[in-house]
Write a protein that holds these residues in place. Structure first.
Motif, PDB file in Angstrom:
ATOM      1  N   ILE A 124       0.838  -1.203   0.000  1.00 20.07           N
ATOM      2  CA  ILE A 124       0.000   0.000   0.000  1.00 20.07           C
ATOM      3  C   ILE A 124       0.870   1.250   0.000  1.00 20.07           C
ATOM      4  N   MET A 125       1.924   1.240   0.828  1.00 21.09           N
ATOM      5  CA  MET A 125       2.794   2.413   0.892  1.00 21.09           C
ATOM      6  C   MET A 125       3.571   2.593  -0.411  1.00 21.09           C
ATOM      7  N   GLY A 126       3.954   1.494  -1.046  1.00 18.92           N
ATOM      8  CA  GLY A 126       4.642   1.597  -2.333  1.00 18.92           C
ATOM      9  C   GLY A 126       3.775   2.263  -3.388  1.00 18.92           C
ATOM     10  N   ILE A 127       2.497   1.857  -3.436  1.00 19.83           N
ATOM     11  CA  ILE A 127       1.554   2.470  -4.382  1.00 19.83           C
ATOM     12  C   ILE A 127       1.347   3.949  -4.037  1.00 19.83           C
ATOM     13  N   ALA A 128       1.136   4.220  -2.750  1.00 18.99           N
ATOM     14  CA  ALA A 128       0.884   5.602  -2.316  1.00 18.99           C
ATOM     15  C   ALA A 128       2.059   6.502  -2.659  1.00 18.99           C
ATOM     16  N   VAL A 129       3.275   6.022  -2.400  1.00 15.28           N
ATOM     17  CA  VAL A 129       4.467   6.817  -2.716  1.00 15.28           C
ATOM     18  C   VAL A 129       4.550   7.077  -4.213  1.00 15.28           C
ATOM     19  N   GLY A 130       4.300   6.044  -5.018  1.00 19.93           N
ATOM     20  CA  GLY A 130       4.390   6.215  -6.466  1.00 19.93           C
ATOM     21  C   GLY A 130       3.484   7.313  -6.987  1.00 19.93           C
ATOM     22  N   TYR A 131       2.221   7.294  -6.569  1.00 23.64           N
ATOM     23  CA  TYR A 131       1.278   8.293  -7.077  1.00 23.64           C
ATOM     24  C   TYR A 131       1.500   9.657  -6.431  1.00 23.64           C
ATOM     25  N   PHE A 132       1.952   9.680  -5.183  1.00 20.42           N
ATOM     26  CA  PHE A 132       2.255  10.957  -4.534  1.00 20.42           C
ATOM     27  C   PHE A 132       3.435  11.641  -5.219  1.00 20.42           C
ATOM     28  N   VAL A 133       4.465  10.852  -5.541  1.00 25.30           N
ATOM     29  CA  VAL A 133       5.636  11.415  -6.222  1.00 25.30           C
ATOM     30  C   VAL A 133       5.264  11.914  -7.616  1.00 25.30           C
ATOM     31  N   ASN A 134       4.442  11.175  -8.328  1.00 20.93           N
ATOM     32  CA  ASN A 134       3.988  11.643  -9.645  1.00 20.93           C
ATOM     33  C   ASN A 134       3.282  12.989  -9.531  1.00 20.93           C
ATOM     34  N   TRP A 135       2.499  13.159  -8.446  1.00 19.25           N
ATOM     35  CA  TRP A 135       1.831  14.444  -8.226  1.00 19.25           C
ATOM     36  C   TRP A 135       2.850  15.541  -7.919  1.00 19.25           C
ATOM     37  N   CYS A 136       3.855  15.214  -7.112  1.00 17.09           N
ATOM     38  CA  CYS A 136       4.892  16.198  -6.776  1.00 17.09           C
ATOM     39  C   CYS A 136       5.653  16.665  -8.017  1.00 17.09           C
ATOM     40  N   LYS A 137       5.839  15.761  -8.958  1.00 17.69           N
ATOM     41  CA  LYS A 137       6.586  16.109 -10.184  1.00 17.69           C
ATOM     42  C   LYS A 137       5.872  17.181 -11.011  1.00 17.69           C
ATOM     43  N   LYS A 138       4.559  17.329 -10.789  1.00 16.55           N
ATOM     44  CA  LYS A 138       3.784  18.301 -11.562  1.00 16.55           C
ATOM     45  C   LYS A 138       3.802  19.697 -10.947  1.00 16.55           C
ATOM     46  N   TRP A 139       4.415  19.832  -9.780  1.00 18.56           N
ATOM     47  CA  TRP A 139       4.477  21.148  -9.141  1.00 18.56           C
ATOM     48  C   TRP A 139       5.241  22.128 -10.032  1.00 18.56           C
ATOM     49  N   LYS A 140       4.736  23.345 -10.084  1.00 16.37           N
ATOM     50  CA  LYS A 140       5.429  24.405 -10.829  1.00 16.37           C
ATOM     51  C   LYS A 140       6.367  25.124  -9.865  1.00 16.37           C
ATOM     52  N   VAL A 141       7.681  24.906 -10.054  1.00 17.21           N
ATOM     53  CA  VAL A 141       8.682  25.503  -9.161  1.00 17.21           C
ATOM     54  C   VAL A 141       9.738  26.213 -10.003  1.00 17.21           C
ATOM     55  N   PRO A 142      10.468  27.158  -9.405  1.00 12.84           N
ATOM     56  CA  PRO A 142      11.543  27.844 -10.137  1.00 12.84           C
ATOM     57  C   PRO A 142      12.608  26.867 -10.625  1.00 12.84           C
ATOM     58  N   ALA A 143      13.295  27.225 -11.682  1.00 17.11           N
ATOM     59  CA  ALA A 143      14.300  26.346 -12.289  1.00 17.11           C
ATOM     60  C   ALA A 143      15.409  25.988 -11.308  1.00 17.11           C
ATOM     61  N   THR A 144      15.758  26.918 -10.437  1.00 19.30           N
ATOM     62  CA  THR A 144      16.837  26.649  -9.475  1.00 19.30           C
ATOM     63  C   THR A 144      16.440  25.556  -8.477  1.00 19.30           C
ATOM     64  N   ILE A 145      15.165  25.525  -8.145  1.00 21.58           N
ATOM     65  CA  ILE A 145      14.686  24.513  -7.197  1.00 21.58           C
ATOM     66  C   ILE A 145      14.424  23.184  -7.905  1.00 21.58           C
ATOM     67  N   ARG A 146      14.034  23.250  -9.175  1.00 23.62           N
ATOM     68  CA  ARG A 146      13.683  22.028  -9.898  1.00 23.62           C
ATOM     69  C   ARG A 146      14.836  21.033  -9.917  1.00 23.62           C
ATOM     70  N   THR A 147      16.083  21.525  -9.955  1.00 25.07           N
ATOM     71  CA  THR A 147      17.225  20.610 -10.023  1.00 25.07           C
ATOM     72  C   THR A 147      17.383  19.769  -8.756  1.00 25.07           C
ATOM     73  N   ILE A 148      16.922  20.310  -7.623  1.00 26.90           N
ATOM     74  CA  ILE A 148      17.073  19.561  -6.371  1.00 26.90           C
ATOM     75  C   ILE A 148      15.775  18.848  -5.961  1.00 26.90           C
ATOM     76  N   MET A 149      14.740  18.998  -6.766  1.00 25.61           N
ATOM     77  CA  MET A 149      13.462  18.350  -6.451  1.00 25.61           C
ATOM     78  C   MET A 149      13.595  16.827  -6.301  1.00 25.61           C
ATOM     79  N   PRO A 150      14.198  16.114  -7.278  1.00 24.00           N
ATOM     80  CA  PRO A 150      14.183  14.652  -7.193  1.00 24.00           C
ATOM     81  C   PRO A 150      15.091  14.055  -6.118  1.00 24.00           C
ATOM     82  N   ILE A 151      16.131  14.800  -5.705  1.00 23.34           N
ATOM     83  CA  ILE A 151      17.071  14.219  -4.740  1.00 23.34           C
ATOM     84  C   ILE A 151      16.897  14.774  -3.326  1.00 23.34           C
TER      85      ILE A 151
END
Length: 347
Positions: free
Chosen positions: A113-140
């Motif tokens: 359940i947590m694996g599924i929840a994390v997957g879809y939550f992260v996909n939602w986070c990837k759609k956030w509109k953030v400044p280019a300087t912050i985007r580079t550190i978003m995934p790590i």
């Protein structure tokens, strides 16, 4: 159509999680089987005195400890990519270990359940509109921290609480069955043993039987120790009897599951259940319930807190201990034979 796509994505994620988890299952199961086979049954379980074999047990336990986090991590990774991997592994570990004020754990079901929840939550986070300087550190940095915190707190304060309540109710219910029908108790203990294969429901049955052992009542422990071996033995036998229903990977895993069944490690059936839950779970639950009922009905008593044929020397009612295990296993195999399609047919 959208629902079909989601189901296909989840099935792909589960299969990927299982494929990455398999080496940990095999390593853990084989090392434990080899080491425990050299031990002797005591009232505390199988006692291994040789230091080399103790070290082998530690390696096996490490493999089993990694199994569930890997499953959760790669389910999430398949859905959302690398940013989801670490949070899901962390939360998979959390799900498989006691946490919170109630020290609750939800086992492999909670980790999925947590694996599924994390997957879809992260996909939602990837759609956030953030400044280019912050985007580079978003995934790590940002996505892993936010995901782990938000879903971790949700798990601890929301998901784990009702599960803890259910566990307490199960213990209370089982306690009232002590003087009731032996067969009914055996069915309940057997079914609980198989339903999550080493998870919290299984552990609830274990705690209940251990509590009765402390009072000198060994029959419920006999039913439980019969049931723990049935799921892995059934899956192993099914891969041998019906090879067309399993992949080559499954057949290799069946050998490992066989040895795990001999020493009463129910987790050997988990990879099969994850890949085909709607057919595997009913089969092993019914088989384990029958095995537990037969054990209780015929007065089987296990005098140690361990299961599988390896503890036969310290069992009262040895013949029915083996017969109950064998019949429960054969029933599970028969159900799988008639419900599980051949690989080609399923495709």
């Amino acid at each position: 159509m959208k629902n079909n796509k989601i189901l296909k994505d989840l099935q792909k994620a589960f299969n990927t999680g299982v494929s990455f988890m398999l080496p940990a299952v095999v390593v853990g199961g084989v090392f434990l089987a080899i080491a425990l086979a050299t031990g002797k049954p005591t009232d505390k379980g199988m006692e291994v005195t040789n230091q080399f074999m103790k070290n082998l047990i530690d390696l096996g336990i490490a493999g089993f400890s990694m199994m569930i986090p890997i499953l959760s991590g790669y389910i999430a990774n398949t859905i959302a990519g690398k940013p989801a991997l670490a949070p899901a592994m962390i939360l998979g570990y959390v799900a498989n270990n006691p946490i919170g004020s109630g020290q609750i754990k939800t086992g492999f079901l909670g980790a999925m359940i947590m694996g599924i929840a994390v997957g879809y939550f992260v996909n939602w986070c990837k759609k956030w509109k953030v400044p280019a300087t912050i985007r580079t550190i978003m995934p790590i940095l940002i996505i892993p921290i936010v995901t782990t915190f938000v879903l971790g707190m949700l798990y601890i304060y929301v998901i784990a609480v009702p599960i803890g309540f259910l566990m307490n109710r199960l213990v209370d219910t089982l306690g009232t069955l002590q003087g009731g029908s032996a067969i009914l108790m055996g069915i309940i203990i057997g079914a609980m043993t198989a339903v999550d294969m080493g998870g919290p429901i299984n552990k609830t049955a274990t705690a209940f039987t251990l509590a009765l052992m402390a009072e000198g009542i060994y029959a419920p422990n006999g039913a439980h120790r019969i049931a723990v071996a049935i799921p892995p033995l059934a899956m192993a036998l099914s891969t041998f009897i019906d090879p067309k229903k399993y992949t080559e990977e499954d057949k290799d895993l069946g050998i490992s599951a066989f040895f795990m069944g001999l020493i009463g490690i129910t987790e050997g059936a988990i990879p099969f259940a994850v890949k085909d839950m709607k057919r595997v779970l009913p089969a092993i639950i019914i088989g384990s319930a029958v095995g537990g009922a037969l054990g209780m009905a015929n007065g089987v008593e296990a005098l140690v807190p361990h299961g599988g044929p390896i503890v036969l020397p310290v069992v009262n009612g040895k013949l029915w201990f083996i017969l109950s295990m064998l019949l429960g296993t054969l029933i599970s195999v028969a159900i799988l034979h008639f419900t599980k399609p051949d690989i080609n047919e399923e495709k």
